[in-house]
Scaffold this motif. Sequence first.
Motif, mmCIF file in Angstrom:
data_model
loop_
_atom_site.group_PDB
_atom_site.id
_atom_site.type_symbol
_atom_site.label_atom_id
_atom_site.label_comp_id
_atom_site.label_asym_id
_atom_site.label_seq_id
_atom_site.Cartn_x
_atom_site.Cartn_y
_atom_site.Cartn_z
ATOM 1 N N GLU A 76 -75.599 62.713 32.366
ATOM 2 C CA GLU A 76 -75.043 63.174 33.644
ATOM 3 C C GLU A 76 -73.905 62.263 34.102
ATOM 4 O OE1 GLU A 76 -78.537 65.494 36.114
ATOM 5 O OE2 GLU A 76 -78.292 63.351 36.444
ATOM 6 N N SER A 77 -74.114 60.954 34.001
ATOM 7 C CA SER A 77 -73.073 60.006 34.424
ATOM 8 C C SER A 77 -71.801 60.203 33.611
ATOM 9 C CB SER A 77 -73.572 58.566 34.294
ATOM 10 O OG SER A 77 -74.631 58.314 35.188
ATOM 11 N N ALA A 78 -71.966 60.412 32.318
ATOM 12 C CA ALA A 78 -70.800 60.650 31.460
ATOM 13 C C ALA A 78 -70.068 61.919 31.881
ATOM 14 C CB ALA A 78 -71.243 60.746 30.005
ATOM 15 N N LYS A 79 -70.802 62.975 32.176
ATOM 16 C CA LYS A 79 -70.197 64.244 32.582
ATOM 17 C C LYS A 79 -69.496 64.110 33.930
ATOM 18 C CE LYS A 79 -69.305 68.652 32.250
ATOM 19 N NZ LYS A 79 -68.330 69.153 31.242
ATOM 20 N N ILE A 80 -70.083 63.345 34.829
ATOM 21 C CA ILE A 80 -69.475 63.132 36.144
ATOM 22 C C ILE A 80 -68.148 62.388 36.010
ATOM 23 C CG2 ILE A 80 -69.747 61.850 38.318
ATOM 24 C CD1 ILE A 80 -72.824 62.487 37.983
ATOM 25 N N LEU A 81 -68.127 61.363 35.151
ATOM 26 C CA LEU A 81 -66.914 60.561 34.975
ATOM 27 C C LEU A 81 -65.884 61.227 34.069
ATOM 28 C CD1 LEU A 81 -68.575 57.051 34.617
ATOM 29 C CD2 LEU A 81 -67.108 57.805 36.496
ATOM 30 N N VAL A 87 -70.183 67.226 27.202
ATOM 31 C CA VAL A 87 -71.147 66.141 27.012
ATOM 32 C C VAL A 87 -72.436 66.735 26.457
ATOM 33 C CG1 VAL A 87 -72.478 64.295 28.095
ATOM 34 C CG2 VAL A 87 -70.141 64.772 28.876
ATOM 35 N N LEU A 88 -72.820 66.250 25.279
ATOM 36 C CA LEU A 88 -74.034 66.714 24.615
ATOM 37 C C LEU A 88 -75.078 65.606 24.626
ATOM 38 C CD1 LEU A 88 -72.390 68.227 21.397
ATOM 39 C CD2 LEU A 88 -73.046 69.490 23.457
ATOM 40 N N VAL A 89 -76.334 65.991 24.654
ATOM 41 C CA VAL A 89 -77.435 65.041 24.442
ATOM 42 C C VAL A 89 -78.280 65.565 23.287
ATOM 43 C CG1 VAL A 89 -77.512 64.129 26.794
ATOM 44 C CG2 VAL A 89 -78.816 66.188 26.252
ATOM 45 N N PRO A 90 -78.792 64.687 22.439
ATOM 46 C CA PRO A 90 -79.560 65.158 21.284
ATOM 47 C C PRO A 90 -80.821 65.919 21.679
ATOM 48 C CG PRO A 90 -78.869 62.892 20.956
ATOM 49 C CD PRO A 90 -78.564 63.229 22.380
ATOM 50 N N ILE A 123 -78.016 52.800 38.391
ATOM 51 C CA ILE A 123 -77.488 53.908 37.591
ATOM 52 C C ILE A 123 -78.606 54.748 36.970
ATOM 53 C CG2 ILE A 123 -77.268 52.650 35.414
ATOM 54 C CD1 ILE A 123 -74.432 54.065 35.178
ATOM 55 N N ASN A 124 -79.805 54.171 36.853
ATOM 56 C CA ASN A 124 -80.971 54.907 36.358
ATOM 57 C C ASN A 124 -81.461 55.861 37.439
ATOM 58 O OD1 ASN A 124 -80.593 52.513 34.814
ATOM 59 N ND2 ASN A 124 -82.653 52.700 33.990
ATOM 60 N N SER A 125 -80.689 56.908 37.692
ATOM 61 C CA SER A 125 -80.981 57.855 38.767
ATOM 62 C C SER A 125 -80.272 59.169 38.475
ATOM 63 C CB SER A 125 -80.505 57.291 40.116
ATOM 64 O OG SER A 125 -79.132 56.932 40.053
ATOM 65 N N SER A 126 -80.737 60.221 39.121
ATOM 66 C CA SER A 126 -80.166 61.544 38.876
ATOM 67 C C SER A 126 -78.820 61.702 39.574
ATOM 68 C CB SER A 126 -81.125 62.626 39.408
ATOM 69 O OG SER A 126 -81.176 62.579 40.824
ATOM 70 N N ALA A 127 -78.073 62.712 39.150
ATOM 71 C CA ALA A 127 -76.791 63.016 39.794
ATOM 72 C C ALA A 127 -76.997 63.358 41.263
ATOM 73 C CB ALA A 127 -76.108 64.172 39.061
ATOM 74 N N ASP A 128 -78.077 64.060 41.588
ATOM 75 C CA ASP A 128 -78.358 64.430 42.976
ATOM 76 C C ASP A 128 -78.539 63.198 43.855
ATOM 77 O OD1 ASP A 128 -78.265 67.178 42.562
ATOM 78 O OD2 ASP A 128 -80.364 67.282 41.965
ATOM 79 N N PRO A 289 -77.905 70.654 23.363
ATOM 80 C CA PRO A 289 -77.784 71.020 24.771
ATOM 81 C C PRO A 289 -76.600 70.303 25.438
ATOM 82 C CG PRO A 289 -79.866 69.843 24.297
ATOM 83 C CD PRO A 289 -79.001 69.714 23.103
ATOM 84 N N GLN A 290 -75.915 71.051 26.306
ATOM 85 C CA GLN A 290 -74.808 70.493 27.060
ATOM 86 C C GLN A 290 -75.289 70.062 28.442
ATOM 87 O OE1 GLN A 290 -71.038 72.535 27.214
ATOM 88 N NE2 GLN A 290 -71.268 73.372 25.144
ATOM 89 N N ILE A 291 -74.689 69.001 28.940
ATOM 90 C CA ILE A 291 -74.997 68.523 30.290
ATOM 91 C C ILE A 291 -74.124 69.275 31.291
ATOM 92 C CG2 ILE A 291 -74.817 66.561 31.882
ATOM 93 C CD1 ILE A 291 -77.154 66.230 30.069
ATOM 94 N N TYR A 292 -74.762 69.779 32.324
ATOM 95 C CA TYR A 292 -74.024 70.453 33.401
ATOM 96 C C TYR A 292 -74.406 69.811 34.723
ATOM 97 C CZ TYR A 292 -72.726 73.915 36.901
ATOM 98 O OH TYR A 292 -72.205 74.534 38.007
ATOM 99 N N VAL A 293 -73.416 69.459 35.522
ATOM 100 C CA VAL A 293 -73.643 68.946 36.869
ATOM 101 C C VAL A 293 -72.847 69.828 37.827
ATOM 102 C CG1 VAL A 293 -73.468 66.952 38.410
ATOM 103 C CG2 VAL A 293 -73.889 66.595 35.963
ATOM 104 N N PRO A 294 -73.492 70.447 38.816
ATOM 105 C CA PRO A 294 -72.765 71.300 39.762
ATOM 106 C C PRO A 294 -71.582 70.553 40.381
ATOM 107 C CG PRO A 294 -75.126 71.480 40.118
ATOM 108 C CD PRO A 294 -74.930 70.376 39.131
#
Length: 312
Positions: A76-81, A87-90, A123-128, A289-294
């Motif tokens: 999520e952090s990578a996608k936000i920045l 951004v994929l995660v295994p 940083i160990n926290s959700s995007a929300d 899977p792709q990371i999506y952040v609203p």
Amino acid sequence: MEALALERKAEQNRELRERLLQLKKERNAIILAHYYQRDEIQEVADFRGDSFLLAQKAAATDADVIVFCGVHFMGESAKILAPNKIVLVPDERAGCPMADMVHPIGLRELKAKHPNAKVVTYINSSADVKAETDIVCTSANAVKVVNSVDSDEIIWCPDKNLGHYVSQFTDKKMIIWEGYCNTHDMLTVKDVVEMRAKHPNAQFVVHPECRPEVVAMADFVGSTTGILKYCKESEHQEFIVGTEDGTGYQLRVDSPNKTFHFASKFLVCPNMKVNNLKKVVRCLETMQPQIYVPPEVADKARLSLERMLQVK
């Protein structure tokens, strides 16, 4: 039979590495791996690092695709920045129990009780949660970030152990959330005492996510990167390591002639170890899977991450 199985595994990994190189070239992809990942993933990563270093790499890369080998909040952090990157995660099941211990509703309620406080979130926290935050930090820069904030009152979340450690290096009032890392919090004084008895010449190095009474026993306290640097540069030849056992890969790379003992056999994050080389290859083949952040969450969370990156 065991030797045959190991040989087959090695051959399979060779084939997977060849396929991965091909896919990286086709997709213009970069592999980022946290230090807690399996050795087979760290071996193929373009960059290995802790949360802070990998966040910087994600923000700066010119790759089209980022494969983030860690846990979900890191992706999520990578996608936000890097909102324009894929951004994929295994494995999207690689979560973080500590990150799940704080929820934006609860954080908003705490902010209402302390209207003059600024929120510093690990940083160990959700995007929300990052979207409800003034500034993010990592264990590597937590003290600097807290002291950089223009407020005498800090709401800190979610790791109480790291928060307690930081509180010793600031005059600010710390209102500390009751979260913790399941893996680091498992290490006890008894574990350390027993390991020191077995290895009396070893120095004890520890991550500040461990319990305060364990941290107090350490010869050195630091982030994952801090521990790696200390062990590499130290004149000591033997160490008891109080952090996740995936760091053993980089410790051995940096200091092949030194000896490392992990302080407990339970210093293994099951969520980090969900990922493997086969899944890294598969996610690039399928682009899932792709990371999506609203966007509305990402825009707010990005401010808190960018403020962190500006702290010197």
